[in-house]
Write a protein that holds these residues in place. Sequence first.
Motif, PDB file in Angstrom:
ATOM      1  N   PRO E  25       0.825  -1.214   0.000  1.00 56.26           N
ATOM      2  CA  PRO E  25       0.000   0.000   0.000  1.00 56.26           C
ATOM      3  C   PRO E  25       0.856   1.261   0.000  1.00 56.26           C
ATOM      4  N   LYS E 235       5.841   1.459  10.324  1.00 59.11           N
ATOM      5  CA  LYS E 235       5.515   2.331  11.452  1.00 59.11           C
ATOM      6  C   LYS E 235       5.618   3.794  11.031  1.00 59.11           C
ATOM      7  N   LEU E 238       2.575   4.716   8.972  1.00 58.61           N
ATOM      8  CA  LEU E 238       1.406   4.812   9.851  1.00 58.61           C
ATOM      9  C   LEU E 238       1.455   6.092  10.667  1.00 58.61           C
ATOM     10  N   GLU E 241       0.254   9.152   8.931  1.00 55.23           N
ATOM     11  CA  GLU E 241      -1.205   9.268   8.833  1.00 55.23           C
ATOM     12  C   GLU E 241      -1.824   9.726  10.150  1.00 55.23           C
ATOM     13  N   THR E 242      -1.320   9.187  11.274  1.00 56.75           N
ATOM     14  CA  THR E 242      -1.828   9.632  12.572  1.00 56.75           C
ATOM     15  C   THR E 242      -1.549  11.127  12.752  1.00 56.75           C
ATOM     16  N   ARG E 244      -1.183  13.455  10.707  1.00 61.05           N
ATOM     17  CA  ARG E 244      -2.004  14.334   9.865  1.00 61.05           C
ATOM     18  C   ARG E 244      -3.313  14.744  10.517  1.00 61.05           C
ATOM     19  N   GLN E 245      -3.807  13.888  11.456  1.00 64.81           N
ATOM     20  CA  GLN E 245      -5.073  14.215  12.124  1.00 64.81           C
ATOM     21  C   GLN E 245      -4.872  15.227  13.241  1.00 64.81           C
ATOM     22  N   ASP E 246      -3.629  15.431  13.654  1.00 69.84           N
ATOM     23  CA  ASP E 246      -3.349  16.306  14.793  1.00 69.84           C
ATOM     24  C   ASP E 246      -3.130  17.740  14.318  1.00 69.84           C
ATOM     25  N   ARG E 252       3.284  15.543  16.822  1.00 69.45           N
ATOM     26  CA  ARG E 252       2.703  14.205  16.963  1.00 69.45           C
ATOM     27  C   ARG E 252       3.594  13.169  16.272  1.00 69.45           C
ATOM     28  N   ARG E 259       8.284   7.096  20.658  1.00 70.30           N
ATOM     29  CA  ARG E 259       7.762   5.931  21.371  1.00 70.30           C
ATOM     30  C   ARG E 259       8.209   4.635  20.696  1.00 70.30           C
TER      31      ARG E 259
ATOM     32  N   LYS F  40      -9.324  12.614  24.175  1.00 71.74           N
ATOM     33  CA  LYS F  40      -8.828  13.320  22.984  1.00 71.74           C
ATOM     34  C   LYS F  40      -7.993  12.399  22.097  1.00 71.74           C
ATOM     35  N   GLU F  41      -7.104  11.607  22.736  1.00 77.03           N
ATOM     36  CA  GLU F  41      -6.285  10.688  21.940  1.00 77.03           C
ATOM     37  C   GLU F  41      -7.170   9.661  21.240  1.00 77.03           C
ATOM     38  N   LEU F  44      -8.509  11.117  18.157  1.00 79.37           N
ATOM     39  CA  LEU F  44      -7.504  11.203  17.091  1.00 79.37           C
ATOM     40  C   LEU F  44      -7.539   9.945  16.224  1.00 79.37           C
ATOM     41  N   TYR F  45      -7.587   8.775  16.874  1.00 77.64           N
ATOM     42  CA  TYR F  45      -7.597   7.519  16.114  1.00 77.64           C
ATOM     43  C   TYR F  45      -8.925   7.348  15.369  1.00 77.64           C
ATOM     44  N   GLU F  47     -10.609   9.742  14.096  1.00 73.19           N
ATOM     45  CA  GLU F  47     -10.508  10.586  12.896  1.00 73.19           C
ATOM     46  C   GLU F  47      -9.572   9.989  11.849  1.00 73.19           C
ATOM     47  N   GLN F  48      -8.461   9.355  12.318  1.00 72.76           N
ATOM     48  CA  GLN F  48      -7.540   8.731  11.365  1.00 72.76           C
ATOM     49  C   GLN F  48      -8.266   7.667  10.553  1.00 72.76           C
ATOM     50  N   GLN F  51     -10.728   9.313   8.126  1.00 70.92           N
ATOM     51  CA  GLN F  51     -10.246  10.164   7.025  1.00 70.92           C
ATOM     52  C   GLN F  51      -9.069   9.650   6.210  1.00 70.92           C
ATOM     53  N   SER F  52      -8.152   8.925   6.836  1.00 74.01           N
ATOM     54  CA  SER F  52      -6.971   8.516   6.074  1.00 74.01           C
ATOM     55  C   SER F  52      -7.260   7.293   5.209  1.00 74.01           C
ATOM     56  N   LYS F  54      -5.045   5.637   3.630  1.00 77.70           N
ATOM     57  CA  LYS F  54      -3.912   4.708   3.673  1.00 77.70           C
ATOM     58  C   LYS F  54      -3.914   3.807   4.896  1.00 77.70           C
ATOM     59  N   THR F  55      -4.711   4.147   5.902  1.00 81.94           N
ATOM     60  CA  THR F  55      -4.750   3.282   7.087  1.00 81.94           C
ATOM     61  C   THR F  55      -6.185   2.879   7.403  1.00 81.94           C
ATOM     62  N   ARG F 170      -0.866  -5.928  30.614  1.00 79.00           N
ATOM     63  CA  ARG F 170       0.024  -5.496  29.545  1.00 79.00           C
ATOM     64  C   ARG F 170       1.262  -6.379  29.449  1.00 79.00           C
ATOM     65  N   PHE F 182      -0.471  -4.039  18.095  1.00 77.47           N
ATOM     66  CA  PHE F 182      -1.233  -2.796  18.231  1.00 77.47           C
ATOM     67  C   PHE F 182      -0.497  -1.627  17.585  1.00 77.47           C
ATOM     68  N   ASP F 183      -1.277  -0.726  16.991  1.00 76.34           N
ATOM     69  CA  ASP F 183      -0.692   0.476  16.397  1.00 76.34           C
ATOM     70  C   ASP F 183      -0.403   1.522  17.460  1.00 76.34           C
ATOM     71  N   GLU F 185      -0.953   2.626  22.031  1.00 75.50           N
ATOM     72  CA  GLU F 185      -1.336   2.246  23.384  1.00 75.50           C
ATOM     73  C   GLU F 185      -1.770   3.490  24.173  1.00 75.50           C
ATOM     74  N   LYS F 234     -13.545   2.378  40.047  1.00 76.43           N
ATOM     75  CA  LYS F 234     -14.623   1.394  40.211  1.00 76.43           C
ATOM     76  C   LYS F 234     -14.759   0.988  41.671  1.00 76.43           C
TER      77      LYS F 234
END
Lengths: 264, 264, 264, 264, 264, 264
Positions: E25, E235, E238, E241-242, E244-246, E252, E259, F40-41, F44-45, F47-48, F51-52, F54-55, F170, F182-183, F185, F234
């Motif tokens: 891709p 990575k 990816l 793309e993340t 771009r949303q910020d 970001r 990380r 908020k985070e 973000l995902y 929205e990614q 909108q994106s 590619k992902t 974890r 995972f993309d 965390e 909780k």
Amino acid sequence: DFLNAMTEIIPAFGVSEEELETCTPGGIIPYSPHIAAILKEGKLYVEQVRQSEKTPLVSVLLHGPPGAGKTALAASIAKLSAFPFVKLLSPESMVGYNESQKVSHISKVFSDAYKSPLSIVVIDNIERILDWVPIGPRFSNSVLQTILVLLRKTPPKGRRLLILCTSTERTVLQQMDVLNAFDAEIAVPNVTGFEQLAHVLKETGAFPSQEQQKAMNELQQNLAGASDLSVGIKKILLGIETARQDEDSAGRFAEVITRAVQFQ
Amino acid sequence: DFLNAMTEIIPAFGVSEEELETCTPGGIIPYSPHIAAILKEGKLYVEQVRQSEKTPLVSVLLHGPPGAGKTALAASIAKLSAFPFVKLLSPESMVGYNESQKVSHISKVFSDAYKSPLSIVVIDNIERILDWVPIGPRFSNSVLQTILVLLRKTPPKGRRLLILCTSTERTVLQQMDVLNAFDAEIAVPNVTGFEQLAHVLKETGAFPSQEQQKAMNELQQNLAGASDLSVGIKKILLGIETARQDEDSAGRFAEVITRAVQFQ
Amino acid sequence: DFLNAMTEIIPAFGVSEEELETCTPGGIIPYSPHIAAILKEGKLYVEQVRQSEKTPLVSVLLHGPPGAGKTALAASIAKLSAFPFVKLLSPESMVGYNESQKVSHISKVFSDAYKSPLSIVVIDNIERILDWVPIGPRFSNSVLQTILVLLRKTPPKGRRLLILCTSTERTVLQQMDVLNAFDAEIAVPNVTGFEQLAHVLKETGAFPSQEQQKAMNELQQNLAGASDLSVGIKKILLGIETARQDEDSAGRFAEVITRAVQFQ
Amino acid sequence: DFLNAMTEIIPAFGVSEEELETCTPGGIIPYSPHIAAILKEGKLYVEQVRQSEKTPLVSVLLHGPPGAGKTALAASIAKLSAFPFVKLLSPESMVGYNESQKVSHISKVFSDAYKSPLSIVVIDNIERILDWVPIGPRFSNSVLQTILVLLRKTPPKGRRLLILCTSTERTVLQQMDVLNAFDAEIAVPNVTGFEQLAHVLKETGAFPSQEQQKAMNELQQNLAGASDLSVGIKKILLGIETARQDEDSAGRFAEVITRAVQFQ
Amino acid sequence: DFLNAMTEIIPAFGVSEEELETCTPGGIIPYSPHIAAILKEGKLYVEQVRQSEKTPLVSVLLHGPPGAGKTALAASIAKLSAFPFVKLLSPESMVGYNESQKVSHISKVFSDAYKSPLSIVVIDNIERILDWVPIGPRFSNSVLQTILVLLRKTPPKGRRLLILCTSTERTVLQQMDVLNAFDAEIAVPNVTGFEQLAHVLKETGAFPSQEQQKAMNELQQNLAGASDLSVGIKKILLGIETARQDEDSAGRFAEVITRAVQFQ
Amino acid sequence: DFLNAMTEIIPAFGVSEEELETCTPGGIIPYSPHIAAILKEGKLYVEQVRQSEKTPLVSVLLHGPPGAGKTALAASIAKLSAFPFVKLLSPESMVGYNESQKVSHISKVFSDAYKSPLSIVVIDNIERILDWVPIGPRFSNSVLQTILVLLRKTPPKGRRLLILCTSTERTVLQQMDVLNAFDAEIAVPNVTGFEQLAHVLKETGAFPSQEQQKAMNELQQNLAGASDLSVGIKKILLGIETARQDEDSAGRFAEVITRAVQFQ
Ligand SMILES: Nc1ncnc2c1ncn2[C@@H]1O[C@H](COP(=O)(O)OP(=O)(O)OP(=O)(O)O)[C@@H](O)[C@H]1O
Ligand SMILES: Nc1ncnc2c1ncn2[C@@H]1O[C@H](COP(=O)(O)OP(=O)(O)OP(=O)(O)O)[C@@H](O)[C@H]1O
Ligand SMILES: Nc1ncnc2c1ncn2[C@@H]1O[C@H](COP(=O)(O)OP(=O)(O)OP(=O)(O)O)[C@@H](O)[C@H]1O
Ligand SMILES: Nc1ncnc2c1ncn2[C@@H]1O[C@H](COP(=O)(O)OP(=O)(O)OP(=O)(O)O)[C@@H](O)[C@H]1O
Ligand SMILES: Nc1ncnc2c1ncn2[C@@H]1O[C@H](COP(=O)(O)OP(=O)(O)OP(=O)(O)O)[C@@H](O)[C@H]1O
Ligand SMILES: Nc1ncnc2c1ncn2[C@@H]1O[C@H](COP(=O)(O)OP(=O)(O)OP(=O)(O)O)[C@@H](O)[C@H]1O
Ligand SMILES: [Mg+2]
Ligand SMILES: [Mg+2]
Ligand SMILES: [Mg+2]
Ligand SMILES: [Mg+2]
Ligand SMILES: [Mg+2]
Ligand SMILES: [Mg+2]
């Protein structure tokens, strides 16, 4: 067959008073202030389930040494609740079941409970229901996972459930991450010290007071050097019955308790 | 097939006297005061079950070294009880059964027992019933869990049950948390020392007294440096029969016992 | 299919002389006084079973290094008994059987044996019947438990049984608690030392005496520094046949034996 | 399906010449005197089976590093025997079989072999047939036990069988007690040293002599500090084919061999 | 059902161009000379299969860190070959299959490949196909053994096959003896150093050049003390793309890469 | 049966608002700035994915201590997305399922998700879905492998998917190589320090302000020497409900929190 026949006569809904009675063949002897405290804490959770809308599920673990009276106390709390649905989920009711039959039976008990507005499920001797054995160790993971989820599963709207679970294996439950699944824990202690033992003997009226004195003396001699006396109430009541068959009842009673103390 | 045919001729209810007889082919030789003490303690538990309303279930473990006479003594206690239902639950009666067939068979024996007002179930050689093998270790957990529950399951109202269990593997049972499930334990010792051995030989009348003396002398020489003589009564009785086929009976007997002692 | 077809032509009752013959393709060469002693001890147990009413079951283990002659000796003892029922229970007769088929087959052989007044069952190469492999270790516990029980199960009234079992893995059997189940043990040794080897060679007439001398010389050179020569009789007889195909028979024989000794 | 279809076109009896041919795509290059010695020793066992009445079964293990030529040499020995029945038992012929299908297939091959007066079974790559993997380790014990018994099972009267088995895992076989089941072993070595490698290259005519010289020089440089060169013949022949696709054939060949040597 | 439906629309023969496209891709960005070298080496093996009669089977492992681009490169090599049969064997195509269904599916893909004169099978992410998990460790041995054999099984006459396999777990494959089954290995590296990263960013045109500079600066600050930057191309793409949303895309992006680097 | 009936009333497509609601019985109390940051985070995902191009697949892990609010926050993010397909994949919805039923159910949920242009799947409490237990450790590898593949499987063209997964384990996920899948965390923290606790109490309006003060004081005394207070939201909300049943609400609340803190 026989086992099925036996379970079928117990109604799926409602409370089997008789079943709860068989859990306290020796009654509840108030040999220490702890006993009242335990019953009171039990009542607190009963009320929380009955009254709080925000906690439709509360799960409580009663743990302690073998024969300390865990099952009798859980049954008493359940009986005193006067909830319309009370069910005893015990290893005895699943003799000869394979893993998937156990899982089905357990799921069924809970789905029955969900049909009543106020329910109690007593999971008795959970380590035996899990087929736990320390060699290996081995246990049924599918039964464990089923219980782990049911301990946390919110009942349907308008239904409330109290789960009372008994176990001698708190450490094992901790290693299995089961402890975390409980909302609260109640420790059930042994009969501890000569005074509490004497209290029990007197209450049962098992021996004429002279005999009782003789038994206590002999026991104190036997345990001279030993550390504190600590025995389960169940063993004491059994020992009384064995001793009654002996010509020398006091001596036999002292011996039974001595062996019990020394084995721990 | 053959195995089923064999079990079917034994009535499901009542006592198979014959079966109990086959457990004492060599009788009960009173070669030491322990023997009488064991039989007396056995009688105590028989009486507790017969008379105490509060303990409808008593379970007792007879443990000791291989061939010490555990099965013979358990069978004797059972026979002397004169209870209307006595059943021997032995590995020999389950040859070729898979795990679930064993569980069914065991459950069936207990549900049969629950139908008689006074019953005894002898669980013979429990480690073999559990398919125990020290390599691994491996065993049938489903059979173990079934027995663990049945050892504690209160019989129905009006029924009383005495469970007598035999085992050479007390330590293993402890590791499996089975010991806790018994109400009492009886230790069955080996024939110990030359005097007890001589007592056995004399009682059997196996050898003319001169031959017996020769055998004892030879044995004492063989074991000179060794620690105390200690052999199972079963091995002694077998050794007598082997020795009888030899021209030099005394010498052969001494050799068989020597090997047995040295292997321990 | 083929395997079943093959087993079906062997009668379920009676003795398959032919089958026993195939166990001693190289006869029994009396290369040492041990051989006679083993046969004599075997006869002793045969007589005990035939004559003693008190021991209707005797079980004997023949153990020793690979190819020492265990199977041949067990078959010889069985044949000499002239008992009406003799059965060889071998891994070869169970190729491709799964665990439960093995258990059935073994149970069947014993129940057949119980139908004859005097029977012998030869359990050949028990570690192979148990699917034993040291990696793990792994083995069939259901087959093991079946054999453990059958080794102790008293035949029905009026029936007598001698069990002869062969194995290279005495230590493994000990770890599995199988050793305890035998009433007696017979150790089968290797051919040991040059003299015994020469005895075997001479008896077979494999080489002209000059060739034999040459082979022995070469072997002694090869093994100069090495400790005592010790080889299974089976390897020696095989080595003779290989050597015969070589132009230099003596040299090849010396080499085969040298490798065999060095591998141990 | 496809796999079954493929195996069905190969006759159950007789020899599949074509199948044996596919085992030696690179022929047998006599790059060292060992090669002739191996073929000669193979012939010795062929003759023993053909001629000795006392050893109707001989089993031989060919072991050595990956790609050393074990399968090619076993196939050559089998082909040269001109026995009426020769069968290749390979992992490729059992792709997708489960354990019991493998056991059936293997048993079938041997029972087919028992129908011919003179047979050879080649068990190729036994560790793969056993589903061996070092992690665990894991393997199919039922396949292992089947082969262990078949390696020792005497063919029926009048039938003779040679078993040739190949493996890279001699140590594993030893740990599994399989080594003991073989009557003889043949070690198949790698191509060792630059001289033997040059011999192979020349024999194949892969490179013009100048190119070959260049490849050898480059290789000697690469391996300067390294210990002795030692590579399987199979890797060498593959490397030649890869190198041919490269503009710089000599350089590529040197690189392929260098990597192969360094990985060991 | 759904999964089956999806696989059925892909023709059993021929090439699914679309499927190969989905493997790249992000295209193939030539951010380092290694990329061209890998594609060239891939082409070498394609030619060897196409042209050498002596090696009808070549198997190649592409290994490297997660997200390094292994699958994209294997797919590119396959696509460039223009072979008439190309098949992607991926874990995604076997979701929910049990062990034997996986074995069947894999065998089917290879038997399909054997029907075309020139074929490529891409085994993608072999550790996932093997159900590998480091805890235990556990994996499907029947799938492993199937692949181990297929990696070495010569195609039928006139058929040629190239196997391309991808994995992040080279060490695991080595422990499983799978490495030995490959004819060649290709290492696929991470994007390494700030320069290569900048190259990637520029090529994608993801950020205006000022933004890119800001992201690089921030990243260099974050990673100040740290060792060399090394991230998988996947990575990076990816993270773009993340980011771009910020609102703060540069910040970001720097954070995501930071990380990623710190977790390794 | 009951369980099936319950799942059937939930539509396979679309969003079950009600189900999401039950995940936040206590609402989302903004007791710390972290809460807003997490939401908020999450956005973000969302929205990614929206909108994106590619992902088309983004997978996020929410991890933290028991009762920290992971499920409530994941459900909130999902609800706020307003995606047309949102599905909660929870252990509660699979009670009593065996391994293959779980695999089927999970696959079905994802194939349903692939039918909507924009979907969210919440995998709640993944360690419970995996039947994870630390003793052994044991878990369902077939469920694990299914999830591992689905976490990476690209949705069909035109479909986009966000996966939100919650877990307390974890470290376990890391050991299982699941973290890599995972993309991104998100860490969900406990309520930390007395100030945050007071914020929660005030927001709930559980106690009159004097009572609250008394509870806080008592708690501060209990925890005097202890390290920082840190409890799941909780547990706090549950403790409030229990305390309400007690005459001494403040004291009971302080005790419940004290026990919770001390157990960690
Ligand atoms: N104060 C008491 N608390 C509990 N049990 C009491 C008390 N006084 C008398 N008993 C009697 O003691 C016995 C307690 O046995 P119980 O089976 O409840 O013990 P347990 O702890 O559940 O044993 P186990 O560990 O074997 O499950 C019962 O017969 C009960 O009637
Ligand atoms: N005093 C005695 N106590 C027990 N058995 C005796 C005694 N005197 C003679 N015997 C005989 O000794 C034999 C004891 O064998 P028994 O099978 O009971 O031993 P066991 O301990 O059960 O052996 P195992 O460990 O093999 O189960 C029997 O034949 C019995 O008749
Ligand atoms: N004195 C002897 N004792 C035993 N076997 C002998 C003797 N003399 C010759 N033989 C021959 O030696 C061979 C012994 O082989 P046998 O199969 O009995 O050995 P084994 O110990 O059972 O081998 P394995 O360990 O492989 O089971 C037989 O062919 C037998 O005829
Ligand atoms: N002297 C030789 N010995 C054996 N093989 C040779 C020799 N010369 C050439 N070859 C060729 O080398 C190749 C050897 O491959 P073969 O498959 O027999 O090796 P292997 O040891 O069985 O490998 P593996 O360990 O993979 O099973 C064959 O192509 C064979 O034709
Ligand atoms: N030079 C390159 N090499 C490989 N991939 C590239 C390159 N440039 C861009 N890409 C893109 O980077 C991504 C690489 O992802 P790919 O799935 O191939 O990685 P991977 O190593 O197989 O990952 P995983 O370890 O998860 O299997 C693809 O989107 C690909 O189109
Ligand atoms: N800021 C908040 N964040 C999360 N949950 C909150 C918040 N404020 C109040 N709550 C409530 O707290 C409870 C959190 O419970 P939740 O089941 O989400 O925790 P969890 O971390 O998933 O627990 P577990 O570890 O048992 O799965 C819910 O009742 C939720 O409504
Ligand atoms: Mg109890
Ligand atoms: Mg016994
Ligand atoms: Mg033998
Ligand atoms: Mg080979
Ligand atoms: Mg990949
Ligand atoms: Mg949660």
